[in-house]
Scaffold this motif. Structure first.
Motif, PDB file in Angstrom:
ATOM      1  N   SER A 678       0.823  -1.210   0.000  1.00 14.89           N
ATOM      2  CA  SER A 678       0.000   0.000   0.000  1.00 14.89           C
ATOM      3  C   SER A 678       0.855   1.258   0.000  1.00 14.89           C
ATOM      4  CB  SER A 678      -0.927   0.011   1.212  1.00 14.89           C
ATOM      5  OG  SER A 678      -1.825  -1.068   1.157  1.00 14.89           O
ATOM      6  N   LYS A 679       2.012   1.223   0.664  1.00 11.85           N
ATOM      7  CA  LYS A 679       2.801   2.433   0.850  1.00 11.85           C
ATOM      8  C   LYS A 679       4.043   2.520  -0.039  1.00 11.85           C
ATOM      9  CE  LYS A 679       1.419   3.167   5.677  1.00 11.85           C
ATOM     10  NZ  LYS A 679       1.894   3.366   7.072  1.00 11.85           N
ATOM     11  N   GLU A 680       4.653   1.378  -0.346  1.00 20.27           N
ATOM     12  CA  GLU A 680       5.972   1.430  -0.982  1.00 20.27           C
ATOM     13  C   GLU A 680       6.071   0.709  -2.318  1.00 20.27           C
ATOM     14  OE1 GLU A 680       9.292   0.727   1.755  1.00 20.27           O
ATOM     15  OE2 GLU A 680       7.823   0.555   3.364  1.00 20.27           O
ATOM     16  N   SER A 681       5.139  -0.130  -2.661  1.00 15.52           N
ATOM     17  CA  SER A 681       5.277  -0.917  -3.889  1.00 15.52           C
ATOM     18  C   SER A 681       5.239  -0.035  -5.132  1.00 15.52           C
ATOM     19  CB  SER A 681       4.158  -1.965  -3.979  1.00 15.52           C
ATOM     20  OG  SER A 681       4.242  -2.660  -5.213  1.00 15.52           O
ATOM     21  N   ASN A 682       6.089  -0.392  -6.108  1.00 10.33           N
ATOM     22  CA  ASN A 682       6.133   0.327  -7.380  1.00 10.33           C
ATOM     23  C   ASN A 682       5.661  -0.552  -8.541  1.00 10.33           C
ATOM     24  OD1 ASN A 682       6.846   2.718  -8.910  1.00 10.33           O
ATOM     25  ND2 ASN A 682       8.603   1.584  -9.694  1.00 10.33           N
ATOM     26  N   LEU A 683       5.018  -1.675  -8.240  1.00 11.80           N
ATOM     27  CA  LEU A 683       4.613  -2.617  -9.278  1.00 11.80           C
ATOM     28  C   LEU A 683       3.623  -1.980 -10.264  1.00 11.80           C
ATOM     29  CD1 LEU A 683       4.188  -6.143  -7.657  1.00 11.80           C
ATOM     30  CD2 LEU A 683       5.521  -5.560  -9.672  1.00 11.80           C
ATOM     31  N   GLN A 684       3.980  -2.033 -11.544  1.00 14.77           N
ATOM     32  CA  GLN A 684       3.136  -1.497 -12.607  1.00 14.77           C
ATOM     33  C   GLN A 684       2.671  -2.584 -13.568  1.00 14.77           C
ATOM     34  OE1 GLN A 684       5.315   1.794 -14.434  1.00 14.77           O
ATOM     35  NE2 GLN A 684       6.278   2.210 -12.461  1.00 14.77           N
ATOM     36  N   THR A 685       3.520  -3.603 -13.768  1.00 17.81           N
ATOM     37  CA  THR A 685       3.172  -4.720 -14.645  1.00 17.81           C
ATOM     38  C   THR A 685       3.237  -6.013 -13.855  1.00 17.81           C
ATOM     39  OG1 THR A 685       4.137  -3.571 -16.539  1.00 17.81           O
ATOM     40  CG2 THR A 685       3.735  -5.932 -16.772  1.00 17.81           C
ATOM     41  N   MET A 701      -3.206  -7.920  -4.627  1.00 17.56           N
ATOM     42  CA  MET A 701      -3.407  -7.046  -5.787  1.00 17.56           C
ATOM     43  C   MET A 701      -4.215  -5.810  -5.422  1.00 17.56           C
ATOM     44  SD  MET A 701      -5.150  -8.126  -9.416  1.00 17.56           S
ATOM     45  CE  MET A 701      -5.900  -6.880 -10.453  1.00 17.56           C
ATOM     46  N   VAL A 702      -5.101  -5.956  -4.488  1.00 19.74           N
ATOM     47  CA  VAL A 702      -5.924  -4.824  -4.051  1.00 19.74           C
ATOM     48  C   VAL A 702      -5.052  -3.674  -3.557  1.00 19.74           C
ATOM     49  CG1 VAL A 702      -7.668  -4.081  -2.378  1.00 19.74           C
ATOM     50  CG2 VAL A 702      -7.855  -6.309  -3.485  1.00 19.74           C
ATOM     51  N   HIS A 703      -3.886  -3.999  -3.012  1.00 16.99           N
ATOM     52  CA  HIS A 703      -3.023  -2.977  -2.409  1.00 16.99           C
ATOM     53  C   HIS A 703      -1.959  -2.450  -3.365  1.00 16.99           C
ATOM     54  CE1 HIS A 703      -4.727  -3.874   1.583  1.00 16.99           C
ATOM     55  NE2 HIS A 703      -4.687  -5.145   1.214  1.00 16.99           N
ATOM     56  N   MET A 704      -1.915  -2.946  -4.601  1.00 20.82           N
ATOM     57  CA  MET A 704      -0.924  -2.486  -5.578  1.00 20.82           C
ATOM     58  C   MET A 704      -1.505  -1.305  -6.340  1.00 20.82           C
ATOM     59  SD  MET A 704       0.327  -6.233  -6.967  1.00 20.82           S
ATOM     60  CE  MET A 704       0.856  -7.519  -5.822  1.00 20.82           C
ATOM     61  N   ARG A 705      -1.191  -0.119  -5.886  1.00 15.50           N
ATOM     62  CA  ARG A 705      -1.872   1.078  -6.373  1.00 15.50           C
ATOM     63  C   ARG A 705      -1.345   1.606  -7.710  1.00 15.50           C
ATOM     64  NH1 ARG A 705      -2.784   4.665  -0.839  1.00 15.50           N
ATOM     65  NH2 ARG A 705      -4.010   3.092   0.283  1.00 15.50           N
ATOM     66  N   LYS A 706      -0.194   1.124  -8.142  1.00 16.97           N
ATOM     67  CA  LYS A 706       0.392   1.650  -9.379  1.00 16.97           C
ATOM     68  C   LYS A 706       0.238   0.702 -10.563  1.00 16.97           C
ATOM     69  CE  LYS A 706       3.820   4.556  -7.063  1.00 16.97           C
ATOM     70  NZ  LYS A 706       5.263   4.909  -6.957  1.00 16.97           N
ATOM     71  N   LEU A 707      -0.524  -0.355 -10.404  1.00 14.46           N
ATOM     72  CA  LEU A 707      -0.653  -1.340 -11.474  1.00 14.46           C
ATOM     73  C   LEU A 707      -1.259  -0.731 -12.737  1.00 14.46           C
ATOM     74  CD1 LEU A 707      -1.902  -4.682  -9.850  1.00 14.46           C
ATOM     75  CD2 LEU A 707       0.300  -4.226 -10.938  1.00 14.46           C
ATOM     76  N   SER A 747      -4.404  -2.337 -18.741  1.00 14.00           N
ATOM     77  CA  SER A 747      -4.695  -3.568 -19.479  1.00 14.00           C
ATOM     78  C   SER A 747      -4.971  -4.708 -18.517  1.00 14.00           C
ATOM     79  CB  SER A 747      -3.485  -3.911 -20.366  1.00 14.00           C
ATOM     80  OG  SER A 747      -3.618  -5.192 -20.925  1.00 14.00           O
ATOM     81  N   LEU A 748      -6.014  -5.497 -18.834  1.00 12.59           N
ATOM     82  CA  LEU A 748      -6.362  -6.684 -18.055  1.00 12.59           C
ATOM     83  C   LEU A 748      -6.516  -7.862 -18.995  1.00 12.59           C
ATOM     84  CD1 LEU A 748      -7.276  -8.175 -15.461  1.00 12.59           C
ATOM     85  CD2 LEU A 748      -9.616  -7.416 -15.981  1.00 12.59           C
ATOM     86  N   SER A 749      -5.813  -8.944 -18.685  1.00 13.34           N
ATOM     87  CA  SER A 749      -5.959 -10.189 -19.416  1.00 13.34           C
ATOM     88  C   SER A 749      -6.397 -11.257 -18.430  1.00 13.34           C
ATOM     89  CB  SER A 749      -4.633 -10.583 -20.078  1.00 13.34           C
ATOM     90  OG  SER A 749      -4.738 -11.837 -20.714  1.00 13.34           O
ATOM     91  N   LEU A 750      -7.532 -11.872 -18.700  1.00 14.06           N
ATOM     92  CA  LEU A 750      -8.112 -12.833 -17.770  1.00 14.06           C
ATOM     93  C   LEU A 750      -8.431 -14.134 -18.499  1.00 14.06           C
ATOM     94  CD1 LEU A 750      -9.188 -13.416 -14.928  1.00 14.06           C
ATOM     95  CD2 LEU A 750     -11.356 -12.345 -15.597  1.00 14.06           C
ATOM     96  N   ASP A 751      -7.764 -15.210 -18.095  1.00 14.43           N
ATOM     97  CA  ASP A 751      -7.985 -16.530 -18.676  1.00 14.43           C
ATOM     98  C   ASP A 751      -8.791 -17.351 -17.671  1.00 14.43           C
ATOM     99  OD1 ASP A 751      -7.879 -19.112 -19.689  1.00 14.43           O
ATOM    100  OD2 ASP A 751      -5.868 -18.871 -20.495  1.00 14.43           O
ATOM    101  N   LEU A 752     -10.050 -17.599 -17.993  1.00 19.92           N
ATOM    102  CA  LEU A 752     -10.942 -18.322 -17.094  1.00 19.92           C
ATOM    103  C   LEU A 752     -10.947 -19.827 -17.335  1.00 19.92           C
ATOM    104  CD1 LEU A 752     -14.000 -15.913 -17.258  1.00 19.92           C
ATOM    105  CD2 LEU A 752     -12.375 -16.140 -15.373  1.00 19.92           C
ATOM    106  N   GLY A 753     -10.324 -20.259 -18.432  1.00 24.42           N
ATOM    107  CA  GLY A 753     -10.388 -21.677 -18.755  1.00 24.42           C
ATOM    108  C   GLY A 753     -11.828 -22.115 -18.917  1.00 24.42           C
ATOM    109  N   ASN A 754     -12.146 -23.239 -18.326  1.00 25.92           N
ATOM    110  CA  ASN A 754     -13.524 -23.740 -18.388  1.00 25.92           C
ATOM    111  C   ASN A 754     -14.241 -23.582 -17.060  1.00 25.92           C
ATOM    112  OD1 ASN A 754     -13.453 -24.644 -21.103  1.00 25.92           O
ATOM    113  ND2 ASN A 754     -12.193 -26.374 -20.443  1.00 25.92           N
ATOM    114  N   SER A 755     -13.751 -22.651 -16.225  1.00 29.66           N
ATOM    115  CA  SER A 755     -14.363 -22.456 -14.911  1.00 29.66           C
ATOM    116  C   SER A 755     -15.721 -21.783 -15.046  1.00 29.66           C
ATOM    117  CB  SER A 755     -13.451 -21.594 -14.038  1.00 29.66           C
ATOM    118  OG  SER A 755     -13.327 -20.307 -14.603  1.00 29.66           O
TER     119      SER A 755
END
Length: 988
Positions: A678-685, A701-707, A747-755
């Motif tokens: 929430s405070k320090e992550s720089n994750l974008q991809t 993922m909820v706490h990754m604010r720069k995605l 960008s969001l890529s979501l593979d649900l398979g056969n679920s």
């Protein structure tokens, strides 16, 4: 030229040093304290000197001549000093950061900086700088050299333009097809109003643009159609508009005298042409020249203009409206051999057995082939050893031998014409990859950023600047895309083989790039190693013979900032531990890397970019010490569980692979990690993670604010409501983060398979923002999520069950959509109506059972139509004449020959004459494609439609049609071609 490259590299490197290192160190010593009195003055002196060195070298780039021997020595001394300063500052920065970390006091950290060792080193560097300046004065280093230059700087060999003595003249080789295609572009389209048309011939220097234009210009049919003709070499009149007009006037009205200023001559030429049918060629034109010229020519005329240029954007501007762009392509093997034989004329013993080496090295560039052939004329017998020697040292020959003078001129101009030194260095940097190697755009731009070679005023725009640098190199045709389409964003590229050889030689001469096996490797900034036995052909290797590693001292320290290994490295694979200041370590293609080799990787404190290959299954826990790491690429590894320490890296921006997280949802460390993110992550991809119902990634993922980009594989089985709820919450947060601003690429890529569709159903009424969405799996009844998003420009649906026509029709609500791709979707009675998808530029249908009905007036802005189905029959009801902006049609190479002919005939009648391109499916799922030539009648017939063999296609041309397209890049269309020019002194 060597000095020019060295200067460009030095200017950029010093700029990066001053920005990224000096400022940080000086900031630590700004506070007043007797402890470091005097040290700050030394640091300020060093900082000023770095800036002055960089500025002086930038100024020197404007000189017309290469420097004297004395100045060359002085420049090398200053470059070595700059590198030593950078090394010292990097070590200071590392030791300062490691001295107790954040918990240490400022005083303790400054003590680390001003330890006797560093203080003494700084003073010695200061003394060396003063001594170097004194030597420049003693030897009058700057005396007597020009300081002003034009655009032709560093080109030593003047070449006559059209004299028989300038080059061996022979008939064009294999030019019939491209000549015919350009002639077709010059034809009038039936039913179209009389209109001036401009044909732009665009391509890399030496590809034969001028030769092709001349072949068209001299053809008998042109003399009959256009009684008034003119040929003007525009490059001879840079910055001289009056001279350009006078040359045109002299061609159109020989014997008459031009009077008045430029505007008066424009009026005279316009009056002269007003009632005439003419063909004019402007060879090697610039945009500002065309901007001045275009008002000279009346628009309501059936006349034609041909321009040649190396810049795609210039071709687009010149041909805007009613023109076309014709893109040059390299020679194939047969025509390359034909061209060599045409130059050599007489039979040269040994040629047949040895020419393959030359053909591969020249990479289909006609001017390179002509230059090598002219050099071979001094030989009585050609042996394979001779060919190998020439190819191994081709860069050297290009800079020294008279036979290569024109080639050197063209290649040097490709380099010197680039705007700004950072862009020049970005080009040089491509030489760390083997010749012929396919380079991913994203990887290259991230490496540029890690090296500090992308300079911009605002840190937030650094990535955009890197992307623009890549586009600039593509636009100037200096690097080439590996896919055939020019309407999509280029995702992979490679350097032109001959340009690669030239720049690598210059980079090695400037001590910028060399082999890991070079005995003098400790003095270079970038190291590469490519094993010729790694399964790649001759064209894939650097071919610079340098001794192998192993002879150097074990205590050797290397000053390299990057190391790139392809193939088998042997004992040298562990040499990266000697590069203590390494910023980029690329081991993705290293075939014999073992996990023991990377146990010491945590010692590389400065490392910003790390990629690993298929031999790695686990990461060492000490990877948490890579404080500066920004990119971790594990896409080719066998790592399926990610250590928790990786996620906690403070500067990590791009995490690439397919993995789970080694932590449970109820683990005690989860709350600590959430707080950090929430405070320090720089994750974008984050591309991407596996959500299987037992891991905590969705909660994190909820706490990754720069995605900005996320890829998810959902593999949970049964009705796991808790896991689907966690993932839904994470996606909900992601798409709503920028709903208020709707800026940036998300960008969001979501593979649900056969679920089951629990996730998408929970998002059906969500109102959020995404620019790109890819959905794969059982999607029937689940398209509502896509239509609830604002700002969506790209949508890809790959369905494992049948979507209904109503579900597809709901997509017409996406008013901003620019790219729609449907994979294995049953289109049924799907109809695209007139007002549907008003902004759609690209429609891609992959292995769909039928083609949608497009009503009259629908998809008016369509630029690219991809119909990748072997069962396609004829035009399938598509009226391409209704799509007035269409640039290309892409077909499956296994469609019937009758279908191919039908599309080609329809394209010829279209005002824009769109290209017909072909792809062939490969791989186990048949959803990857390779670009290929037009299939023969046999290959396109029904007798072999079941065969999926690939003929003469490079593996580097594989296109993943599931790749996101975040920004479009378009050019006016032209038919694909293979151009074989003749040798002329004016060939470009």
């Amino acid at each position: 030229m060597v000095a020019t490259v060295a200067s460009a590299v030095l200017g950029v490197v010093l700029g990066a040093v001053t920005k990224n290192v000096v400022a940080l160190v000086v900031k630590l010593v700004e506070k007043r304290c007797e402890l470091w009195k005097g040290f700050q003055n030394d640091m300020d002196f060093i900082k000023r000197e770095l800036l002055m060195i960089a500025g002086a070298e930038e100024d020197r780039l404007s000189g017309r001549c290469d420097p004297s021997a004395v100045k060359s020595i002085s420049m090398e001394e200053m470059r070595d000093l700059a590198h030593d300063i950078e090394d010292c500052l990097d070590r200071i920065l590392r030791d300062t950061a490691e001295c107790g970390g954040e918990a240490s006091s400022l005083l303790r950290r400054v003590k680390a900086v001003v330890s006797p060792r560093y203080a003494d080193e700084i003073k010695k560097l200061k003394e060396r700088l003063k001594a170097a300046h004194q030597r420049k004065l003693d030897y009058n280093v700057n005396g007597g050299e020009p300081s002003v230059a034009g655009p032709a700087a560093a080109l030593e060999f003047p070449v006559a333009a059209n004299t028989a003595a300038a080059a061996r003249v022979f008939e064009p080789v294999g030019i019939k097809k491209p000549k015919r295609e350009v002639l077709e572009l010059l034809d009038e389209v039936e039913g179209q109003p009389e209109q001036l048309s401009v044909i732009s011939i665009v391509g890399f220097g030496g590809s034969g643009k001028s030769t092709l234009a001349r072949a068209v210009y001299d053809s008998p049919e042109m003399a009959g159609r256009f009684p008034h003709r003119a040929w003007v070499v525009a490059s001879e009149y840079r910055g001289d508009t009056r001279g350009l007009l006078m040359a045109l006037f002299a061609e159109l009205r020989p014997g008459d005298r031009a009077n008045g200023d430029a505007r008066q001559m424009q009026a005279d030429i316009a009056n002269h042409l007003s009632d005439k049918r003419y063909l004019i060629v402007f060879d090697d034109i610039e945009e500002q020249q065309w901007d001045f010229l275009k008002s000279t020519f009346p628009e309501k005329t059936s006349s034609r203009i041909i321009v040649t240029t190396t810049v795609q954007a210039v071709g687009n501007v010149c041909s805007h409206g009613h023109g076309n762009v014709y893109n040059m392509r390299t020679l194939d093997v047969k025509h390359s051999n034909d061209l060599l034989e045409a130059v050599l004329k007489d039979h040269l013993p040994g040629f047949e057995q040895s020419s393959k080496t030359i053909v591969n090295k020249c990479d289909g560039n006609p001017l390179a082939l002509v230059s090598v052939a002219n050099y071979l004329l001094r030989k009585n017998v050609l042996t394979e050893k001779d060919c190998e020697q020439i190819c191994h040292s081709l860069g050297y020959y290009m800079t020294k031998e008279y036979a290569f003078r024109k080639l050197k001129q063209v290649l040097t101009n490709n380099y010197t014409s680039l705007p700004g030194h950072p862009l020049k260095t970005c080009l040089l940097y491509l030489c760390v990859f083997p010749n012929g190697h396919t380079i991913r755009r994203s990887s290259l731009t991230r490496r540029w950023l890690a090296e500090g070679y992308v300079q911009c005023k605002h840190p937030r725009s650094a990535f955009l600047t890197a992307d623009e640098n890549f586009e600039e190199l593509i636009d100037r045709n200096i690097i080439r895309p590996t896919n055939s389409s020019r309407s999509a964003k280029v995702k992979t590229c490679r350097a032109h083989g001959i340009m690669h050889e030239f720049m690598l030689h210059m980079s090695m001469s400037a001590k910028f790039i060399t082999s890991l096996g070079d005995p003098d490797r400790s003095n270079y900034r970038h190291l590469f190693m490519e094993n010729p036995s790694s399964g790649k052909g001759l064209e894939m290797t650097h071919h610079h013979s340098i001794p192998t590693c192993g002879s150097t001292s074990g205590s050797e320290k290397l000053r390299a900032r990057s190391l790139t290994i392809c193939g088998s490295a042997g004992e040298a694979v562990a040499d990266f531990t000697k590069c203590e200041l390494l910023r980029v370590l690329d081991l993705e293609e290293c075939t014999d890397l073992v996990e023991d080799n990377i146990n010491g990787i945590h010692k590389l404190w400065h490392l910003k970019y790390l990629s690993l290959g298929a031999t790695i299954c686990n990461l060492p826990r000490k990877i948490e010490k890579l404080h500066c790491l920004e990119t971790l690429d594990m896409r080719k590894t066998k790592i399926d569980t990610l250590p928790l320490e990786v996620v906690k890296l403070p500067h990590l921006a791009h995490l690439l692979g397919k993995f789970k997280l080694g932590i449970g949802k109820n683990d005690s460390k989860m709350s600590e990690l959430c707080k950090f993110l929430s405070k320090e992550s720089n994750l974008q991809t984050l591309a991407g993670f596996v959500a299987d119902g037992s891991q905590g990634f969705p909660m994190l993922m909820v706490h990754m604010r720069k995605l900005k980009k996320v890829k998810i594989w959902y593999t949970a089985t049964g009705e796991d409501s808790k896991s689907s709820a966690d993932l839904s919450e994470a996606i909900n947060k992601f798409v709503q983060d920028e709903i208020d601003t709707s800026v940036g690429i998300r960008s969001l890529s979501l593979d649900l398979g056969n679920s089951s569709g629990n996730i998408l159903r929970s998002l059906e009424n969500l109102y959020g923002y995404l620019s790109s969405l890819k959905l794969h799996g059982a999607l029937s009844g689940l398209t509502q999520f896509a239509t609830s998003l604002c700002g969506l420009t790209e949508l890809c649906l790959s369905s494992t069950n049948n979507l209904t026509s109503n579900e597809l029709s709901n997509l017409n609500k996406l008013m901003h959509l620019e790219h729609l791709k449907l994979v294995r979707v049953s289109l049924g009675t799907f109809v695209i109506r007139r007002r549907d998808f008003p902004r759609l530029l690209r429609l891609c249908l992959v292995q769909c059972s039928n083609i949608p009905t497009i009503e009259e007036g629908g998809l008016l802005k369509l630029v690219s139509l991809q119909l990748l189905s072997e069962d396609l029959e004829g035009l399938s009801g598509i009226k391409i004449e209704s799509h007035k902006h269409l640039q290309e049609v892409v077909l499956d190479s296994t469609v019937r020959s009758e279908t191919i002919t039908t599309w080609e005939n329809a394209a010829k009648k279209h005002p824009k004459k769109p290209r017909i391109l072909f792809l062939q499916s490969v791989g186990p799922d048949m959803l990857k494609y390779v670009a290929t030539e037009r299939p023969s009648s046999e290959m396109g017939s029904s007798t072999v439609r079941g065969k999926r063999e690939i003929h003469d296609v490079q593996p580097s041309l594989v296109i993943d049609l599931d790749s996101a397209m975040k920004r479009m890049r378009f050019s006016v269309p032209s038919p694909a071609s293979t151009e074989m020019p003749r040798a002329r002194a004016g060939t470009t």
